[in-house]
Design an enzyme around this catalytic site. Sequence first.
Site, PDB file in Angstrom:
ATOM      1  CG  HIS A  92       5.132   3.169   6.082  1.00 17.68           C
ATOM      2  ND1 HIS A  92       5.458   4.399   5.365  1.00 17.68           N
ATOM      3  CD2 HIS A  92       4.475   3.362   7.318  1.00 17.68           C
ATOM      4  CE1 HIS A  92       5.029   5.552   6.319  1.00 17.68           C
ATOM      5  NE2 HIS A  92       4.564   4.736   7.536  1.00 17.68           N
TER       6      HIS A  92
ATOM      7  CE  LYS B 281      -3.634  12.205   8.563  1.00 14.27           C
ATOM      8  NZ  LYS B 281      -2.071  12.030   8.580  1.00 14.27           N
TER       9      LYS B 281
ATOM     10  CG  HIS C 232       5.942   8.545   9.424  1.00 12.42           C
ATOM     11  ND1 HIS C 232       6.455   8.118  10.725  1.00 12.42           N
ATOM     12  CD2 HIS C 232       4.976   7.812   9.089  1.00 12.42           C
ATOM     13  CE1 HIS C 232       5.610   7.042  11.046  1.00 12.42           C
ATOM     14  NE2 HIS C 232       4.918   7.017   9.919  1.00 12.42           N
TER      15      HIS C 232
ATOM     16  NE  ARG D 228     -23.731  14.724  -3.823  1.00 17.10           N
ATOM     17  CZ  ARG D 228     -24.661  14.494  -4.636  1.00 17.10           C
ATOM     18  NH1 ARG D 228     -25.651  13.643  -4.144  1.00 17.10           N
ATOM     19  NH2 ARG D 228     -24.905  15.002  -5.987  1.00 17.10           N
TER      20      ARG D 228
ATOM     21  CD  GLU E 128      -1.071  15.433   9.876  1.00 21.41           C
ATOM     22  OE1 GLU E 128      -1.425  14.446   9.562  1.00 21.41           O
ATOM     23  OE2 GLU E 128       0.046  15.580   9.237  1.00 21.41           O
TER      24      GLU E 128
ATOM     25  CE  LYS F 256      -3.845   7.383  13.596  1.00 18.09           C
ATOM     26  NZ  LYS F 256      -3.426   6.921  12.421  1.00 18.09           N
TER      27      LYS F 256
HETATM   28  P1  NAD Z   1      -0.796  -3.941   3.038  1.00 18.72           P
HETATM   29  O1  NAD Z   1      -1.920  -3.516   3.304  1.00 18.72           O
HETATM   30  O2  NAD Z   1      -0.185  -3.815   1.535  1.00 18.72           O
HETATM   31  O3  NAD Z   1      -0.433  -5.226   3.495  1.00 18.72           O
HETATM   32  C1  NAD Z   1       0.985  -6.052   3.529  1.00 18.72           C
HETATM   33  C2  NAD Z   1       0.989  -7.517   2.993  1.00 18.72           C
HETATM   34  O4  NAD Z   1       0.605  -8.271   3.900  1.00 18.72           O
HETATM   35  C3  NAD Z   1      -0.018  -7.440   1.770  1.00 18.72           C
HETATM   36  O5  NAD Z   1       0.468  -8.274   0.730  1.00 18.72           O
HETATM   37  C4  NAD Z   1      -1.289  -7.963   2.197  1.00 18.72           C
HETATM   38  O6  NAD Z   1      -1.965  -8.846   1.403  1.00 18.72           O
HETATM   39  C5  NAD Z   1      -0.749  -9.039   3.419  1.00 18.72           C
HETATM   40  N1  NAD Z   1      -1.618  -9.337   4.334  1.00 18.72           N
HETATM   41  C6  NAD Z   1      -2.469  -8.420   5.109  1.00 18.72           C
HETATM   42  N2  NAD Z   1      -2.889  -9.199   6.177  1.00 18.72           N
HETATM   43  C7  NAD Z   1      -2.585 -10.503   6.197  1.00 18.72           C
HETATM   44  C8  NAD Z   1      -2.446 -11.433   6.947  1.00 18.72           C
HETATM   45  N3  NAD Z   1      -2.987 -11.766   8.184  1.00 18.72           N
HETATM   46  N4  NAD Z   1      -1.878 -12.514   6.471  1.00 18.72           N
HETATM   47  C9  NAD Z   1      -1.135 -12.850   5.597  1.00 18.72           C
HETATM   48  N5  NAD Z   1      -1.028 -11.491   4.790  1.00 18.72           N
HETATM   49  C10 NAD Z   1      -1.437 -10.615   4.964  1.00 18.72           C
HETATM   50  O7  NAD Z   1       0.317  -2.969   3.872  1.00 18.72           O
HETATM   51  P2  NAD Z   1       0.117  -2.309   5.308  1.00 18.72           P
HETATM   52  O8  NAD Z   1       1.594  -2.149   5.816  1.00 18.72           O
HETATM   53  O9  NAD Z   1      -1.144  -2.867   6.204  1.00 18.72           O
HETATM   54  O10 NAD Z   1      -0.418  -0.978   4.941  1.00 18.72           O
HETATM   55  C11 NAD Z   1       0.262   0.091   4.213  1.00 18.72           C
HETATM   56  C12 NAD Z   1      -0.784   0.935   3.640  1.00 18.72           C
HETATM   57  O11 NAD Z   1      -1.182   1.818   4.594  1.00 18.72           O
HETATM   58  C13 NAD Z   1       0.205   2.155   2.779  1.00 18.72           C
HETATM   59  O12 NAD Z   1      -0.765   2.275   1.392  1.00 18.72           O
HETATM   60  C14 NAD Z   1       0.018   3.169   3.765  1.00 18.72           C
HETATM   61  O13 NAD Z   1      -0.108   4.315   2.894  1.00 18.72           O
HETATM   62  C15 NAD Z   1      -1.311   3.035   4.455  1.00 18.72           C
HETATM   63  N6  NAD Z   1      -1.272   3.883   5.643  1.00 18.72           N
HETATM   64  C16 NAD Z   1      -2.267   4.500   5.905  1.00 18.72           C
HETATM   65  C17 NAD Z   1      -2.493   5.161   7.238  1.00 18.72           C
HETATM   66  C18 NAD Z   1      -3.520   5.881   7.690  1.00 18.72           C
HETATM   67  O14 NAD Z   1      -3.763   6.751   8.630  1.00 18.72           O
HETATM   68  N7  NAD Z   1      -4.553   6.009   6.734  1.00 18.72           N
HETATM   69  C19 NAD Z   1      -1.575   5.034   8.107  1.00 18.72           C
HETATM   70  C20 NAD Z   1      -0.411   4.331   7.822  1.00 18.72           C
HETATM   71  C21 NAD Z   1      -0.301   3.548   6.509  1.00 18.72           C
HETATM   72  N1  GLY Z   2      -0.387   7.756  10.233  1.00 20.14           N
HETATM   73  C1  GLY Z   2      -0.663   9.109  10.753  1.00 20.14           C
HETATM   74  C2  GLY Z   2      -1.630   9.569  10.969  1.00 20.14           C
HETATM   75  O1  GLY Z   2      -2.830   8.758  10.890  1.00 20.14           O
HETATM   76  O2  GLY Z   2      -2.117  10.749  11.154  1.00 20.14           O
END
Ligand code: NAD
Ligand code: GLY
Length: 365
Positions: free
Chosen positions: A270, A148, A253, A126, A242, A232
């Site tokens: 993305h 999030k 987006h 929980r 939100e 942010k």
């Molecule tokens: P990711 O986590 O897939 O990382 C991208 C790639 O880089 C992966 O292959 C990872 O293993 C590699 N990597 C990470 N750090 C590294 C490093 N220092 N050196 C070498 N390789 C490395 O992608 P991302 O762009 O970080 O995140 C995308 C995700 O984030 C999506 O699932 C999206 O939905 C989510 N997201 C969430 C929020 C939120 O507010 N929670 C906001 C934006 C995006």
């Molecule tokens: N990435 C958008 C948010 O965190 O609200």
Amino acid sequence: MSVSAATVRQLGVSLGERSYPILIGAGLVAGHPELARLAAGRQVAIVTNDTVGDLYEAPLAAALHGAAVRITVRLPDGEAFKTWESLNRIFDALLEHRFDRHCLLVALGGGVIGDMTGFAAAVYQRGVDFVQVPTTLLAQVDSSVGGKTAINHPLGKNMIGAFHQPRLVLADVDTLRTLPARELSAGLAEMIKHGAIADPDYLARLEADLPALLACDADALTQAILRSCEIKAAVVAADEREADVRATLNFGHTFGHAIEAGMGYGQWLHGEAVGAGMVMAAELSQRLGYIDAGVVARLRRTIGAAKLPVCGPAWPAERYIELMSVDKKATQGTPKFVVLRKLGQAAVQRVPDDALRAALAAGTA
Ligand code: NAD
Ligand code: GLY
């Protein structure tokens, strides 16, 4: 080895008793007193993937020497693994090692690992504490901040999740040196977005510093990540769940999600889709009479200089409109758009069909 406090910049996310610090600087993955304090005497699980684990698990694990128990859960790398199965692997490990409700999870990786670990922490017994150690630029300026958390469902990205704030964010800019160039640019897209929606001076600084940022200069990265996180954090503090203003963080987006979904997830990163999406959103803002063509041209230039795409795929408007009808901001199939009322000020609204079609025509290849 831990870093000296002098190299580290700090800000806070103000959410009453759920407030937490964000620390930004070089060398943080090797430890910081704030992390040591949180981990001391507790059951601690690092959650990471094979790619990031091979690079950074060892120094982070050493920094957690004060934990009572320390385990690592390694998940496969990739958005395709942001699933119930991966989540269950986290729960399996925690239960096998009899982790109780006072345990601490530490997310070491990009947004995929951060979102999954955060969701695991939100629901394990929980709700337990977690720390974000983001290692992509996107995670350092966006996903690790604001609470999030989610996994994907076969019928929709990030559709199963919760709001659950971390106790601490440790953003080590040195980890970005091993990040593939495309991933670095994807993070820059979100930073350009912060400048465009909230702070024209910051946008100008980013434009000037782009060469240094692309070259992973630690000082330039620390300064810029700090400003992005401040922007942010202020939005999250004003509207955690939100209800209104947080939606402005989705500038670019609605178009971007359409590109990602239409191309098939994983084809465009993305941030790449958000880059092209911001150009379309700027075109839309111009057609609504809010900004002039010079601002649109400037954003297009900046996004291109960050090595991001500046136009979407050449699909008919109908295809974009259909893809956008399932956006999270859509109600009963009618999407809303984040527009720039002026540079540094964004709003969320419905838009007339002719303006939308004109923006799509101007923003596609
Ligand atoms: P990711 O986590 O897939 O990382 C991208 C790639 O880089 C992966 O292959 C990872 O293993 C590699 N990597 C990470 N750090 C590294 C490093 N220092 N050196 C070498 N390789 C490395 O992608 P991302 O762009 O970080 O995140 C995308 C995700 O984030 C999506 O699932 C999206 O939905 C989510 N997201 C969430 C929020 C939120 O507010 N929670 C906001 C934006 C995006
Ligand atoms: N990435 C958008 C948010 O965190 O609200």
